[in-house]
Design a protein around this motif. Structure first.
Motif, PDB file in Angstrom:
ATOM      1  N   GLY A  61      -4.408 -29.619   7.478  1.00 17.51           N
ATOM      2  CA  GLY A  61      -3.734 -30.628   6.669  1.00 17.51           C
ATOM      3  C   GLY A  61      -4.699 -31.398   5.795  1.00 17.51           C
ATOM      4  N   ALA A  62      -5.885 -31.694   6.316  1.00 16.05           N
ATOM      5  CA  ALA A  62      -6.886 -32.421   5.529  1.00 16.05           C
ATOM      6  C   ALA A  62      -7.326 -31.598   4.329  1.00 16.05           C
ATOM      7  N   LEU A  63      -7.503 -30.309   4.522  1.00 15.97           N
ATOM      8  CA  LEU A  63      -7.901 -29.454   3.404  1.00 15.97           C
ATOM      9  C   LEU A  63      -6.812 -29.382   2.332  1.00 15.97           C
ATOM     10  N   ILE A  64      -5.580 -29.166   2.761  1.00 16.24           N
ATOM     11  CA  ILE A  64      -4.473 -29.070   1.803  1.00 16.24           C
ATOM     12  C   ILE A  64      -4.212 -30.420   1.156  1.00 16.24           C
ATOM     13  N   GLY A  65      -4.131 -31.476   1.969  1.00 17.60           N
ATOM     14  CA  GLY A  65      -3.873 -32.815   1.438  1.00 17.60           C
ATOM     15  C   GLY A  65      -4.968 -33.292   0.518  1.00 17.60           C
ATOM     16  N   GLY A  66      -6.203 -32.909   0.791  1.00  9.85           N
ATOM     17  CA  GLY A  66      -7.317 -33.287  -0.070  1.00  9.85           C
ATOM     18  C   GLY A  66      -7.151 -32.701  -1.456  1.00  9.85           C
ATOM     19  N   GLN A  67      -6.641 -31.501  -1.518  1.00 10.31           N
ATOM     20  CA  GLN A  67      -6.413 -30.868  -2.821  1.00 10.31           C
ATOM     21  C   GLN A  67      -5.290 -31.564  -3.580  1.00 10.31           C
ATOM     22  N   ILE A  68      -4.223 -31.944  -2.873  1.00 11.78           N
ATOM     23  CA  ILE A  68      -3.127 -32.651  -3.538  1.00 11.78           C
ATOM     24  C   ILE A  68      -3.586 -34.038  -3.963  1.00 11.78           C
ATOM     25  N   GLY A  69      -4.250 -34.762  -3.073  1.00 14.57           N
ATOM     26  CA  GLY A  69      -4.726 -36.105  -3.394  1.00 14.57           C
ATOM     27  C   GLY A  69      -5.727 -36.109  -4.527  1.00 14.57           C
ATOM     28  N   LYS A  70      -6.523 -35.054  -4.625  1.00 14.03           N
ATOM     29  CA  LYS A  70      -7.539 -34.969  -5.672  1.00 14.03           C
ATOM     30  C   LYS A  70      -6.889 -34.971  -7.051  1.00 14.03           C
ATOM     31  N   THR A  71      -5.675 -34.456  -7.131  1.00 15.85           N
ATOM     32  CA  THR A  71      -5.046 -34.337  -8.438  1.00 15.85           C
ATOM     33  C   THR A  71      -4.051 -35.455  -8.748  1.00 15.85           C
ATOM     34  N   MET A  72      -3.700 -36.313  -7.780  1.00 19.27           N
ATOM     35  CA  MET A  72      -2.824 -37.451  -8.078  1.00 19.27           C
ATOM     36  C   MET A  72      -3.652 -38.552  -8.727  1.00 19.27           C
ATOM     37  N   ASP A  73      -3.067 -39.237  -9.701  1.00 19.82           N
ATOM     38  CA  ASP A  73      -3.799 -40.309 -10.362  1.00 19.82           C
ATOM     39  C   ASP A  73      -3.081 -41.647 -10.189  1.00 19.82           C
ATOM     40  N   ASP A  74      -3.652 -42.697 -10.779  1.00 20.38           N
ATOM     41  CA  ASP A  74      -3.068 -44.032 -10.651  1.00 20.38           C
ATOM     42  C   ASP A  74      -1.661 -44.096 -11.228  1.00 20.38           C
ATOM     43  N   THR A  75      -1.421 -43.370 -12.302  1.00 23.57           N
ATOM     44  CA  THR A  75      -0.085 -43.359 -12.896  1.00 23.57           C
ATOM     45  C   THR A  75       0.913 -42.744 -11.927  1.00 23.57           C
ATOM     46  N   TRP A  99      10.891 -39.083  -9.011  1.00 19.85           N
ATOM     47  CA  TRP A  99       9.842 -39.663  -9.864  1.00 19.85           C
ATOM     48  C   TRP A  99       9.112 -38.496 -10.504  1.00 19.85           C
ATOM     49  N   ARG A 100       8.634 -38.716 -11.709  1.00 16.03           N
ATOM     50  CA  ARG A 100       7.951 -37.645 -12.430  1.00 16.03           C
ATOM     51  C   ARG A 100       6.959 -38.269 -13.391  1.00 16.03           C
ATOM     52  N   ASN A 101       5.748 -37.741 -13.394  1.00 13.19           N
ATOM     53  CA  ASN A 101       4.732 -38.169 -14.348  1.00 13.19           C
ATOM     54  C   ASN A 101       4.765 -37.165 -15.505  1.00 13.19           C
ATOM     55  N   PRO A 102       5.250 -37.587 -16.679  1.00  9.52           N
ATOM     56  CA  PRO A 102       5.374 -36.644 -17.788  1.00  9.52           C
ATOM     57  C   PRO A 102       4.025 -36.157 -18.331  1.00  9.52           C
ATOM     58  N   ASP A 103       2.962 -36.880 -18.030  1.00  6.02           N
ATOM     59  CA  ASP A 103       1.648 -36.488 -18.541  1.00  6.02           C
ATOM     60  C   ASP A 103       1.029 -35.318 -17.789  1.00  6.02           C
ATOM     61  N   ASN A 104       1.344 -35.189 -16.480  1.00  7.08           N
ATOM     62  CA  ASN A 104       0.715 -34.114 -15.721  1.00  7.08           C
ATOM     63  C   ASN A 104       1.709 -33.242 -14.946  1.00  7.08           C
ATOM     64  N   GLY A 105       2.997 -33.581 -14.988  1.00  7.23           N
ATOM     65  CA  GLY A 105       4.013 -32.771 -14.323  1.00  7.23           C
ATOM     66  C   GLY A 105       4.150 -33.018 -12.829  1.00  7.23           C
ATOM     67  N   HIS A 106       3.377 -33.930 -12.236  1.00  6.96           N
ATOM     68  CA  HIS A 106       3.523 -34.233 -10.818  1.00  6.96           C
ATOM     69  C   HIS A 106       4.866 -34.935 -10.616  1.00  6.96           C
ATOM     70  N   TYR A 107       5.511 -34.645  -9.494  1.00 12.83           N
ATOM     71  CA  TYR A 107       6.814 -35.250  -9.243  1.00 12.83           C
ATOM     72  C   TYR A 107       7.095 -35.322  -7.754  1.00 12.83           C
ATOM     73  N   GLY A 108       8.206 -35.938  -7.432  1.00 10.02           N
ATOM     74  CA  GLY A 108       8.631 -36.017  -6.051  1.00 10.02           C
ATOM     75  C   GLY A 108       9.978 -36.695  -5.951  1.00 10.02           C
ATOM     76  N   TYR A 109      10.407 -36.922  -4.715  1.00 11.68           N
ATOM     77  CA  TYR A 109      11.702 -37.512  -4.434  1.00 11.68           C
ATOM     78  C   TYR A 109      11.573 -38.503  -3.297  1.00 11.68           C
ATOM     79  N   VAL A 110      12.332 -39.576  -3.378  1.00 12.20           N
ATOM     80  CA  VAL A 110      12.457 -40.535  -2.283  1.00 12.20           C
ATOM     81  C   VAL A 110      13.942 -40.566  -1.939  1.00 12.20           C
ATOM     82  N   THR A 111      14.248 -40.331  -0.662  1.00 13.84           N
ATOM     83  CA  THR A 111      15.643 -40.250  -0.241  1.00 13.84           C
ATOM     84  C   THR A 111      15.893 -41.176   0.943  1.00 13.84           C
TER      85      THR A 111
END
Length: 156
Positions: A61-75, A99-111
């Motif tokens: 999980g740390a390896l996978i999460g590190g890759q995802i976290g590395k690409t998330m930004d302040d926006t 939620w969606r960041n139009p600048d980098n395509g990152h997105y998600g959902y809160v339910t």
């Protein structure tokens, strides 16, 4: 410690890191991924086998999460926080807010999944959250309560 507490701790760390800027993106992703992986790993095996599975889960999980976290930004984090507040305040149980960041395509959902009144009298909600970065998906579960100022605060 139950699984919801572990995921909530990861989410709290992620949100606080976003506000304080104390940890880089990869570090926060590694923390969240490690906690989520440990949680998943703990569901397998019995006795010492469960402990070993938890350890393997933390590392994976740390390896996978590190890759995802590395690409998330302040926006990403600001959009996620704003949409999370909106979902908890206005969305009926079972309805997702994207939620969606139009600048980098990152997105998600809160339910939001359940609304209840705590012993303290505060309104609280259970929720699920999905974050997708570079095609990789991370899921989390938590609870938040509405404070007198109208903001929702993660409690677990």
């Amino acid at each position: 410690m139950n699984s919801n507490k572990i995921i909530a701790i990861a989410l709290i760390g992620f949100i606080l890191q976003g506000c304080a800027g104390g940890m880089n993106k990869q570090g926060s992703g590694t923390l969240i991924g490690g906690l989520a992986g440990g949680l998943l790993g703990s569901q397998f095996g019995k006795g010492s086998g469960a402990l070993a599975a938890t350890g393997v889960g933390v590392l994976a999980g740390a390896l996978i999460g590190g890759q995802i976290g590395k690409t998330m930004d302040d926006t990403d984090r600001r959009i996620l926080e704003m949409r999370s507040q909106q979902a908890l305040e206005t969305s009926p149980a079972g309805n997702s807010v994207e939620w969606r960041n139009p600048d980098n395509g990152h997105y998600g959902y809160v339910t939001p999944t359940k609304t209840y009144r705590a012993d303290s009298g505060e309104y609280c909600r259970e929720y699920t959250q999905v974050i997708v970065v570079g095609g990789k998906e991370e899921k989390a579960y938590g609870r938040a309560c509405r404070k007198p100022d109208g903001q929702w605060q993660i409690i677990q």
